[in-house]
Scaffold this motif. Structure first.
Motif, PDB file in Angstrom:
ATOM      1  N   VAL A  37      10.134  36.066  54.336  1.00 46.22           N
ATOM      2  CA  VAL A  37       9.305  34.862  54.415  1.00 46.22           C
ATOM      3  C   VAL A  37       7.863  35.252  54.691  1.00 46.22           C
ATOM      4  CG1 VAL A  37       8.867  32.735  55.703  1.00 46.22           C
ATOM      5  CG2 VAL A  37      11.219  33.406  55.167  1.00 46.22           C
ATOM      6  N   ARG A  39       5.366  32.588  54.467  1.00 42.63           N
ATOM      7  CA  ARG A  39       4.886  31.396  55.170  1.00 42.63           C
ATOM      8  C   ARG A  39       5.958  30.313  55.085  1.00 42.63           C
ATOM      9  NH1 ARG A  39      -0.267  30.187  52.829  1.00 42.63           N
ATOM     10  NH2 ARG A  39       0.706  28.792  51.343  1.00 42.63           N
ATOM     11  N   GLY A  40       6.259  29.682  56.200  1.00 46.16           N
ATOM     12  CA  GLY A  40       7.288  28.657  56.255  1.00 46.16           C
ATOM     13  C   GLY A  40       8.469  29.148  57.070  1.00 46.16           C
ATOM     14  N   ASP A  42      12.656  29.998  56.786  1.00 41.88           N
ATOM     15  CA  ASP A  42      13.946  30.206  56.125  1.00 41.88           C
ATOM     16  C   ASP A  42      14.652  31.290  56.930  1.00 41.88           C
ATOM     17  OD1 ASP A  42      16.165  30.817  54.589  1.00 41.88           O
ATOM     18  OD2 ASP A  42      15.077  30.949  52.694  1.00 41.88           O
ATOM     19  N   PRO A  45      16.247  34.522  54.192  1.00 39.25           N
ATOM     20  CA  PRO A  45      15.481  34.659  52.950  1.00 39.25           C
ATOM     21  C   PRO A  45      16.183  35.455  51.858  1.00 39.25           C
ATOM     22  CG  PRO A  45      14.504  35.991  54.690  1.00 39.25           C
ATOM     23  CD  PRO A  45      15.562  35.136  55.330  1.00 39.25           C
ATOM     24  N   VAL A  71       8.484  26.906  51.258  1.00 38.62           N
ATOM     25  CA  VAL A  71       8.413  28.272  51.774  1.00 38.62           C
ATOM     26  C   VAL A  71       7.796  29.190  50.712  1.00 38.62           C
ATOM     27  CG1 VAL A  71       9.756  30.265  52.573  1.00 38.62           C
ATOM     28  CG2 VAL A  71      10.342  27.966  53.355  1.00 38.62           C
ATOM     29  N   TYR A  73       7.686  33.092  49.761  1.00 40.03           N
ATOM     30  CA  TYR A  73       8.437  34.323  49.988  1.00 40.03           C
ATOM     31  C   TYR A  73       7.641  35.517  49.483  1.00 40.03           C
ATOM     32  CZ  TYR A  73      12.455  31.217  50.566  1.00 40.03           C
ATOM     33  OH  TYR A  73      13.306  30.236  50.992  1.00 40.03           O
TER      34      TYR A  73
END
Length: 97
Positions: A37, A39-40, A42, A45, A71, A73
């Motif tokens: 990840v 940003r965001g 999870d 991932p 999100v 990735y």
């Protein structure tokens, strides 16, 4: 580098071409792709990756599935060559609803 956005419901195949990083007579013998990840949120991932990656000439391909909307990735493509070099390219993948 950044791939086009992917919708959660889509299954897409993405790839990186390592040709500019390979020396004369050098070829890719194995590769791996790791998702994390950027940003965001999870918690898992790696669930973005659908199976193992594949190698075709100087290209490394990975199929993507699911993901979490909103999100961003990082996909790290790591290719090992016949000369023992490890070449790494990182790509951003945004997932949308």
């Amino acid at each position: 580098m950044e791939f086009s956005e992917k919708k959660v419901a889509e299954r897409v195949r993405v790839g990186v071409d390592f040709v500019r990083l390979l020396g004369a007579g050098e070829s890719i013998v194995s590769a791996v792709v790791v998702a994390s990840v950027l940003r965001g949120v999870d918690a898992a991932p790696a669930g973005l990756l659908n199976g193992a990656c594949s190698v075709a000439g100087s290209n490394v391909w990975q199929e993507l599935k699911d993901g979490v909307a909103g999100v961003y990735y990082t996909l790290e493509f790591a290719a090992t060559t016949n000369l023992g070099h490890v070449l790494i390219e990182r790509v951003t993948q945004e997932v949308i609803a």
